[in-house]
Design an enzyme around this catalytic site. Structure first.
Site, PDB file in Angstrom:
ATOM      1  CG  ASN A   9       9.836  -1.939  -3.023  1.00  0.00           C
ATOM      2  OD1 ASN A   9       8.684  -1.736  -2.619  1.00  0.00           O
ATOM      3  ND2 ASN A   9      10.252  -3.132  -3.401  1.00  0.00           N
ATOM      4  CE  LYS A  11      11.599  -4.724  -0.468  1.00  0.00           C
ATOM      5  NZ  LYS A  11      12.594  -5.756  -0.293  1.00  0.00           N
ATOM      6  CG  HIS A  94      10.332  -6.790  -5.786  1.00  0.00           C
ATOM      7  ND1 HIS A  94      10.612  -7.777  -4.868  1.00  0.00           N
ATOM      8  CD2 HIS A  94      11.163  -5.754  -5.505  1.00  0.00           C
ATOM      9  CE1 HIS A  94      11.577  -7.346  -4.054  1.00  0.00           C
ATOM     10  NE2 HIS A  94      11.929  -6.118  -4.416  1.00  0.00           N
ATOM     11  CD  GLU A  96      10.516  -8.581  -1.260  1.00  0.00           C
ATOM     12  OE1 GLU A  96       9.600  -7.741  -1.226  1.00  0.00           O
ATOM     13  OE2 GLU A  96      11.652  -8.362  -0.780  1.00  0.00           O
ATOM     14  CD  GLU A 166      15.418  -4.883  -6.300  1.00  0.00           C
ATOM     15  OE1 GLU A 166      15.643  -3.874  -5.628  1.00  0.00           O
ATOM     16  OE2 GLU A 166      14.446  -5.630  -6.097  1.00  0.00           O
ATOM     17  N   GLY A 172      17.564  -7.393   1.428  1.00  0.00           N
ATOM     18  CA  GLY A 172      17.216  -7.479   2.844  1.00  0.00           C
ATOM     19  C   GLY A 172      18.189  -8.308   3.673  1.00  0.00           C
ATOM     20  CB  SER A 212      21.811  -4.748   1.256  1.00  0.00           C
ATOM     21  OG  SER A 212      21.062  -5.851   1.724  1.00  0.00           O
TER      22      SER A 212
HETATM   23  P1  13P Z   1      16.587  -3.804   0.639  1.00  0.00           P
HETATM   24  O1  13P Z   1      17.151  -2.475   0.222  1.00  0.00           O
HETATM   25  O2  13P Z   1      15.815  -3.738   1.913  1.00  0.00           O
HETATM   26  O3  13P Z   1      17.634  -4.882   0.590  1.00  0.00           O
HETATM   27  O4  13P Z   1      15.487  -4.195  -0.473  1.00  0.00           O
HETATM   28  C1  13P Z   1      15.840  -4.150  -1.808  1.00  0.00           C
HETATM   29  C2  13P Z   1      14.619  -4.312  -2.636  1.00  0.00           C
HETATM   30  O5  13P Z   1      14.047  -5.371  -2.717  1.00  0.00           O
HETATM   31  C3  13P Z   1      14.093  -3.131  -3.325  1.00  0.00           C
HETATM   32  O6  13P Z   1      13.104  -3.479  -4.214  1.00  0.00           O
END
Ligand code: 13P
Length: 251
Positions: A9, A11, A94, A96, A166, A172, A212
């Site tokens: 992803n 982002k 997601h 976010e 997740e 992150g 992560s």
């Molecule tokens: P990270 O791997 O950067 O922690 O992000 C995970 C994520 O949100 C994947 O959709």
């Protein structure tokens, strides 16, 4: 046996030039599609250039879609628009988007219906906050998300969805859930799917862990029986690392 699936992803990262560099660096290096599904979910403006160069063993996904086909929805992109350029996957719900763009379970449910109608495989994200984990609310929260997000979908449709577990506190932050905790929670999700549908659907559906995931923890995560792959943010941006992360998923 469920085929593992590793999805990056990206982002809001990578310009067109950066995306092109990545795709040239990974093409020919990714393991065979018979062994593992490799997916990159990129932002809208680079999707078409990635699809054109995706190669045999990489599929391209979007990170969002609208649940209507067209209309006065400034800034949105629809399923027929993604389908037209041969996007194969789409991330839905997601954390976010849920947190920063007020995406509700009702909207997520409509998005899942629409993606499936257009034969785009949704990667549905679910996960609890740190507060929910610490107060013992994880399972109740995940059950509620699954019930609302999957409402009205048939067993056949749900078999084709990918679920990404997740935990919000692991995204992150460098804090991964231990592989045992991640596996236990993916197991809970599988059992919930069995109770909502049947054991066949639960055995077929692929559940990823995300949060992560890096080269130093993916092997351990992938050894777990209920973890069928990973949804990877930061570590998916580097082409060499991405290839190694996909290789780690080949059983
Ligand atoms: P990270 O791997 O950067 O922690 O992000 C995970 C994520 O949100 C994947 O959709």
């Amino acid at each position: 046996m469920r085929k593992p699936i590793i999805a990056g992803n990206w982002k809001m990262f990578k310009t067109r030039n950066e995306a092109l560099k990545f795709i040239y660096a990974v093409s020919d290096k990714l393991p065979d599609i018979e062994k593992v599904d490799s997916v990159i979910c990129a932002q809208f403006t680079v999707l078409r250039c990635l699809v054109k160069r995706q190669g045999e063993n990489l599929r391209i996904g979007a990170q969002n879609l609208h649940f209507e086909n067209e209309g006065a929805f400034t800034g949105e992109v629809s399923a027929p628009m993604l389908k037209e350029i041969n996007v194969s996957y789409v991330i839905v719900g997601h954390s976010e988007r849920r947190a920063m763009f007020n995406e509700t379970d009702e909207a997520i449910n409509k998005k899942l219906h629409k993606a499936l109608e257009y034969d785009i495989t949704p990667i549905l994200c679910v996960g609890e906050s740190l507060e929910q984990r610490e107060s013992g609310q994880t399972e109740a929260h995940l059950a509620e998300q699954l019930e609302k997000d999957l409402a009205g979908l048939t067993a056949e449709q749900v078999k084709d969805i990918v679920i990404a577990y997740e935990p919000i506190w692991a995204i992150g932050t460098g804090k991964t859930a231990t592989s045992e905790v991640a596996n236990e929670t993916c197991k809970f999700i599988r059992e919930k799917i069995a109770s909502m549908y049947d054991q066949d659907v639960a055995d077929a559906i692929r559940i990823q862990y995300g949060g992560s995931v890096k080269l130093n923890n993916i092997h351990e995560l992938m050894m777990m029986p209920h973890i069928d792959g990973a949804l990877i943010g930061g570590a998916s941006l580097d082409p060499e690392d991405f290839v190694k992360l996909v290789e780690a998923a080949v059983k």
